[in-house]
Design a protein around this motif. Structure first.
Motif, PDB file in Angstrom:
ATOM      1  N   SER A 110       0.877  -1.455  -0.005  1.00  0.00           N
ATOM      2  CA  SER A 110       0.147  -0.079   0.026  1.00  0.00           C
ATOM      3  C   SER A 110       0.950   1.455  -0.128  1.00  0.00           C
ATOM      4  N   VAL A 111       0.432   2.436  -0.569  1.00  0.00           N
ATOM      5  CA  VAL A 111       0.919   3.815  -0.546  1.00  0.00           C
ATOM      6  C   VAL A 111       0.514   4.607   0.667  1.00  0.00           C
ATOM      7  N   VAL A 112      -0.101   4.074   1.601  1.00  0.00           N
ATOM      8  CA  VAL A 112      -1.030   4.917   2.771  1.00  0.00           C
ATOM      9  C   VAL A 112      -0.604   3.949   3.974  1.00  0.00           C
TER      10      VAL A 112
ATOM     11  N   GLN B 104       7.114   1.719  -8.276  1.00  0.00           N
ATOM     12  CA  GLN B 104       6.404   0.778  -8.751  1.00  0.00           C
ATOM     13  C   GLN B 104       5.226   0.530  -7.706  1.00  0.00           C
ATOM     14  N   VAL B 105       3.865   0.624  -8.193  1.00  0.00           N
ATOM     15  CA  VAL B 105       2.877   0.636  -7.363  1.00  0.00           C
ATOM     16  C   VAL B 105       1.727  -0.199  -8.079  1.00  0.00           C
ATOM     17  N   LYS B 106       0.748  -0.927  -7.245  1.00  0.00           N
ATOM     18  CA  LYS B 106      -0.287  -1.431  -7.864  1.00  0.00           C
ATOM     19  C   LYS B 106      -1.395  -0.367  -8.334  1.00  0.00           C
ATOM     20  N   PRO B 107      -2.178  -0.933  -9.249  1.00  0.00           N
ATOM     21  CA  PRO B 107      -3.148   0.042 -10.070  1.00  0.00           C
ATOM     22  C   PRO B 107      -4.029   0.866  -9.109  1.00  0.00           C
ATOM     23  N   ARG B 108      -4.617   0.182  -8.008  1.00  0.00           N
ATOM     24  CA  ARG B 108      -5.487   0.945  -7.119  1.00  0.00           C
ATOM     25  C   ARG B 108      -4.680   2.005  -6.450  1.00  0.00           C
ATOM     26  N   ASP B 109      -3.241   1.861  -6.045  1.00  0.00           N
ATOM     27  CA  ASP B 109      -2.556   2.804  -5.526  1.00  0.00           C
ATOM     28  C   ASP B 109      -2.222   3.874  -6.482  1.00  0.00           C
ATOM     29  N   PHE B 110      -2.105   3.695  -7.629  1.00  0.00           N
ATOM     30  CA  PHE B 110      -1.773   4.580  -8.692  1.00  0.00           C
ATOM     31  C   PHE B 110      -2.925   5.446  -8.692  1.00  0.00           C
ATOM     32  N   ALA B 111      -4.132   4.950  -8.616  1.00  0.00           N
ATOM     33  CA  ALA B 111      -5.295   5.939  -8.436  1.00  0.00           C
ATOM     34  C   ALA B 111      -5.426   6.783  -7.201  1.00  0.00           C
TER      35      ALA B 111
ATOM     36  N   SER C 214       5.107   3.773 -12.095  1.00  0.00           N
ATOM     37  CA  SER C 214       4.717   2.609 -13.007  1.00  0.00           C
ATOM     38  C   SER C 214       4.024   1.631 -12.412  1.00  0.00           C
ATOM     39  N   LEU C 215       3.138   0.947 -13.084  1.00  0.00           N
ATOM     40  CA  LEU C 215       2.515  -0.138 -12.404  1.00  0.00           C
ATOM     41  C   LEU C 215       3.164  -1.302 -12.193  1.00  0.00           C
ATOM     42  N   LEU C 216       3.012  -1.783 -10.748  1.00  0.00           N
ATOM     43  CA  LEU C 216       3.634  -3.465 -10.588  1.00  0.00           C
ATOM     44  C   LEU C 216       2.899  -4.325 -11.266  1.00  0.00           C
TER      45      LEU C 216
END
Length: 276
Positions: free
Chosen positions: A226-228, A253-260, A273-275
């Motif tokens: 997670s980014v949070v 690199q992060v997951k799509p939900r975290d990119f959002a 970029s997306l993981l």
């Protein structure tokens, strides 16, 4: 070579570190590198299903090797002065006693049938004077020196005949590191220098604490969890990485939900970029 870089084997439950170990186990990454030395490192990584020869201790600048426990120091074979005795107290603590006085406290390795891990020698006032720390094969891992109970110096041998790195302390805080004939302002600078001596490597970290400071050049920050944080706030050091164009971390690199999540927070995303 792709390297999974972690702070310490003491924090295996941290988010992302288990994911990094799995990357090495499955061959998606080549090796695991550890920034903080550990006297039981070989045994711990074998328990994780890793070959010690694929794990690099950055502090001693050496790969791990299998620990031959048959060469370890058994509790009753520990050399003691003045015909002292090694005893087990009623509360299962271990001591070295001479003429009724405790000279040292002893710790065993877990699940080792009384192999000595550390001996804390005491001064006349009962305060720790110096400490010998061993590996499971009986070789010296580190020697630590104290004054009035305060740590002054840690010399890391990690099985070698001479210290591979020395930490010096002032008022309880690490003051500087001396290693490989050079003086470093702190341990993070030293670890980063070790990593930078292999410019062909691509390093990956998954934590945004101390890891940010010791990350070498060409390090990718990957956040598989997670980014949070637990309060739902975006990780502070992550914000610094994204908002600072001169930061040494150039890729995230992060997951799509975290990119959002990051996009909604209007953070700069040119590094992200997306993981997969």
């Amino acid at each position: 070579m792709k390297v999974e870089l972690i702070n310490s084997l003491d924090f295996l439950n941290f988010p992302g570190i288990g994911w990094q170990i799995e990357q090495v186990k499955t061959g998606k990454s080549d090796e695991l590198w550890i920034a903080t030395p550990h006297e039981d490192a070989a045994n711990l990584v074998k328990g994780l299903g890793l070959d010690p020869k694929r794990v690099y201790d950055m502090y001693s600048r050496a790969y791990l090797s299998d620990a031959d426990e048959t060469q370890g120091i058994w509790f009753t074979d520990l050399p003691v002065p003045n015909e002292a005795q090694a005893i087990i107290n009623d509360d299962w603590t271990k001591s070295i006693i001479s003429q009724g006085h405790e000279l040292a406290k002893v710790r065993w390795f877990a699940n080792s049938q009384r192999l000595v891990q550390a001996v804390s020698w005491q001064d006349a006032d009962g305060q720790i004077d110096y400490k010998d720390i061993y590996q499971r094969d009986g070789s010296i891992f580190a020697k630590q020196y104290f004054s009035e109970g305060q740590l002054l110096e840690s010399d890391f041998y990690v099985g070698a005949k001479e210290p591979q790195a020395c930490d010096f302390y002032f008022e309880g805080q690490r003051n500087f590191v001396y290693a490989d004939g050079q003086k470093y302002a702190n341990a993070e600078d030293y670890v980063a220098a070790v990593g930078n001596s292999f410019p062909e490597n691509e390093y990956r970290i998954t934590q945004v604490g101390r890891e940010i400071d010791f990350a070498p050049a060409n390090t990718v920050l990957t956040l598989p969890e997670s980014v949070v944080d637990d309060q739902g706030n975006i990780l502070g050091n992550l914000m610094n990485v994204l908002n600072n164009p001169d930061h040494k971390i150039k890729k995230v690199q992060v997951k799509p939900r975290d990119f959002a999540v990051l996009r909604k927070a209007r953070l700069k995303l040119n590094k992200v970029s997306l993981l997969k």
